[in-house]
Scaffold this active site. Structure first.
Site, short mmCIF file in Angstrom:
data_model
loop_
_atom_site.label_atom_id
_atom_site.label_comp_id
_atom_site.label_asym_id
_atom_site.label_seq_id
_atom_site.Cartn_x
_atom_site.Cartn_y
_atom_site.Cartn_z
N ARG A 64 6.64 5.58 18.54
CA ARG A 64 6.32 5.89 19.94
C ARG A 64 7.57 5.89 20.82
O ARG A 64 7.52 6.35 21.94
CB ARG A 64 5.28 4.91 20.47
CG ARG A 64 3.97 5.06 19.70
CD ARG A 64 2.85 4.32 20.35
NE ARG A 64 2.36 5.05 21.50
CZ ARG A 64 1.19 4.84 22.07
NH1 ARG A 64 0.39 3.93 21.60
NH2 ARG A 64 0.81 5.53 23.11
N HIS A 76 0.35 -13.65 0.44
CA HIS A 76 1.44 -14.00 -0.47
C HIS A 76 1.11 -15.20 -1.36
O HIS A 76 1.27 -15.15 -2.57
CB HIS A 76 2.71 -14.32 0.32
CG HIS A 76 3.14 -13.23 1.26
ND1 HIS A 76 2.95 -11.90 0.98
CD2 HIS A 76 3.77 -13.27 2.46
CE1 HIS A 76 3.44 -11.17 1.98
NE2 HIS A 76 3.94 -11.98 2.89
N ASP A 101 -1.03 -14.89 8.01
CA ASP A 101 0.26 -14.22 7.81
C ASP A 101 0.80 -14.43 6.38
O ASP A 101 1.43 -13.54 5.83
CB ASP A 101 1.26 -14.78 8.84
CG ASP A 101 2.61 -14.04 8.81
OD1 ASP A 101 2.58 -12.80 8.85
OD2 ASP A 101 3.66 -14.71 8.77
N LYS A 131 6.86 -22.30 9.07
CA LYS A 131 8.07 -21.82 9.73
C LYS A 131 8.82 -23.03 10.25
O LYS A 131 8.24 -24.08 10.49
CB LYS A 131 7.71 -20.90 10.89
CG LYS A 131 6.92 -19.67 10.44
CD LYS A 131 7.55 -18.39 10.93
CE LYS A 131 6.78 -17.17 10.49
NZ LYS A 131 7.37 -16.46 9.37
C1 BG6 Z 1 5.95 -11.58 5.95
C2 BG6 Z 1 5.47 -12.43 7.07
O1 BG6 Z 1 4.87 -11.01 5.26
O2 BG6 Z 1 6.71 -12.37 5.05
C3 BG6 Z 1 6.63 -13.12 7.78
O3 BG6 Z 1 4.76 -11.63 8.01
C4 BG6 Z 1 7.50 -13.86 6.79
O4 BG6 Z 1 6.16 -14.02 8.79
C5 BG6 Z 1 7.87 -12.95 5.62
O5 BG6 Z 1 8.67 -14.31 7.46
C6 BG6 Z 1 8.57 -13.74 4.53
O6 BG6 Z 1 9.01 -12.87 3.55
P1 BG6 Z 1 10.30 -13.21 2.69
O7 BG6 Z 1 10.37 -12.13 1.69
O8 BG6 Z 1 11.45 -13.21 3.66
O9 BG6 Z 1 10.06 -14.57 2.12
#
Ligand code: BG6
Length: 484
Positions: A46, A231, A226, A331
């Site tokens: 955008r 993950h 998140d 975090k």
């Molecule tokens: C993302 C999250 O999917 O993965 C982030 O939205 C996070 O909040 C990130 O920081 C971490 O990924 P990696 O590969 O840096 O461990």
């Protein structure tokens, strides 16, 4: 097999993910000559830039060292700015896409999930979805079970499941695939990989970074949505799944789905006992003072969003009954690391002049980051007179052992999209099963209304997380490490 020529239309092309991850990954692939020479990348955003301005922006991010490599890359890129929710805006995209049937058309949606269906409908309305087109959906894939189902249903009406690539970039990490190699390419682990010999599994993704400039997204999401729903659960599946019949997409995904479906559901007691959520307060990370979450720029000073979550998960199956899987992520933690720690049971009896309680139980640590490797902790004799045992660490550093350039997760996953290889992408039923399991947690938190437990930035999370694992007579790995 050479790759087919492609047109990749990247929605969210001027966004954070595209700038930080996707375009640098495409650049790396281009530099290594992995992309077909004429493959094009059409970025849609955008931001009212033209192609030249956009290229100047990505150059700042990528900082290419070799001008000829950069030239080879940027000449594939074009940028168009329009509102993707409005079908009338698609004319420049229609013009940019080539029409030859031999060209693989890829629509990469690096946009908020509430735009997925709209964009797919617009692509359909403008007749852009060809028989061999593919769509890539970036996480977050919904924000609860209902929205995930809706995305699956609406995208699924326009694309066949074999054309849908749901990304979880953790599955693209080298060490995750190495875990598959370790488990199914060696015979020695399989007999031990079960309740009889394993005590517990800990999966940790700890980040030193805070929310940065993503507060708007993050505050509505939190660590559970998140990181954990996707993950961490994907990592759990790779650790816990039964041997698939092959590495084909459905064989692997069938086994992962079985794990997700065997996760013990939460009842009220387990919701209270087995889950800890936290939020960071001001503290020090790597020696630098950092603000608390509620004092981040633009943060809600009363926010209840969790920046840390720890969960004890249990799998109801013959192999895993009674083996807790502890998952945690946060975090502003004490360290930046992602690892899976598989701990074996303690010694049943010591034949040495040392009590069995002084033996550190064997463990296998699979490091995903910052370094990629394996650590096998064993007890060994200390040199010298008499037999005194001490823990030692057998270490395998993938970088050292293979001395080959490594691929970033996004590079690997983008190559898989170009090849049409779905093994490392989530299937619709997996996505829904993962949401189904976490949904009671989200509902519970919402009803309960209490704030997450505070923890100091730069620590390992709230004290309640140590209590969670402590109730089972166990400790997190960093708490259990011997002082040598
Ligand atoms: C993302 C999250 O999917 O993965 C982030 O939205 C996070 O909040 C990130 O920081 C971490 O990924 P990696 O590969 O840096 O461990």
């Amino acid at each position: 097999m050479p790759l087919a020529d492609f047109d990749l239309a990247l929605f969210g092309g001027s966004g954070d993910l595209a700038m930080r991850k996707l375009l640098p990954a495409l650049y790396a692939l281009c530099r290594e000559n992995r992309l077909p020479a004429t493959g094009k990348v059409i970025c849609i955003g955008r931001h009212p830039w033209n192609t030249e301005q956009f290229i100047a922006e990505i150059e700042k991010e990528i900082r290419p060292a070799q001008p000829h490599q950069w030239h080879k890359f940027y000449t594939r890129i074009s940028y168009i700015s329009f509102d993707a929710t409005d079908p009338a805006g698609y004319a420049p995209l229609i013009e940019a896409l080539r029409t030859e049937a031999s060209i693989t058309r890829i629509f990469y949606l690096a946009t908020p999930p509430n735009m997925f269906s709209r964009i797919c409908q617009n692509l359909h309305q403008r007749n852009l979805i060809t028989k061999y087109a593919r769509v890539v959906l970036e996480k977050p894939l919904g924000r609860d079970l209902q929205s995930a189902r809706q995305i699956n249903a609406e995208v699924g009406r326009l694309f066949d499941e074999s054309q849908i690539f749901r990304i979880d970039h953790y599955l693209g990490k080298e060490a995750v695939q190495n875990l598959l190699a370790l488990r199914f390419g060696n015979v020695m682990f399989e007999p031990l990989w079960r309740r009889e010999w394993m005590s517990d599994v800990q999966i940790t993704i700890a980040e030193e970074i805070g929310v940065g400039n993503r507060i708007e997204y993050y505050d509505k999401s939190g660590a559970l949505r998140d990181m954990l729903q996707n993950h961490l659960l994907q990592l759990l599946c790779i650790v816990a799944m039964e041997p698939p019949v092959s590495v084909s997409a459905d064989a692997v995904r069938d086994e992962k789905l079985k794990v997700l479906r065997s996760l013990k559901r939460f009842n009220q007691d387990r919701l209270v006992q087995n889950i800890v959520r936290g939020q960071y307060r001001a503290g020090y990370v790597s020696g630098n003072a950092v603000p608390g979450y509620r004092n981040e720029p633009d943060a809600d000073t009363n926010s209840h969003t969790e920046t840390y979550v720890a969960i004890k998960a249990e799998i109801d199956s013959w192999r895993w009954s009674g083996v807790p899987f502890y998952l945690r992520t946060g975090k502003r933690m004490a360290d930046q690391l992602a690892e899976i720690v598989v701990r074996f049971k303690s010694l049943p009896h010591s034949i040495f002049a040392q009590p069995s309680s002084s033996f550190l139980a064997n463990s296998l640590v699979i490091r995903l980051q910052p370094d990629e490797g394996l650590h096998l902790n064993l007890m060994a004799k200390t040199p010298g007179e008499g037999i005194r045992l001490r823990p030692v660490d057998l270490e395998l550093d993938f970088r050292e052992s293979f001395k080959m350039p490594r691929m970033d997760a996004y590079e690997r996953l983008l190559m898989d999209v170009l090849r049409g290889q779905l093994t490392l992408f989530m299937r619709s039923d997996e996505l829904e099963a993962a949401w189904e399991w976490v949904e009671p947690i989200l509902n519970f938190w919402e009803q309960e209304g209490s704030p997450p437990a505070p923890y100091a930035a730069g620590s390992w999370g709230p004290a309640a997380a140590s209590a969670l694992i402590g109730r089972d007579g166990l400790q997190w790995r960093e708490e259990a490490l011997p002082e040598v």
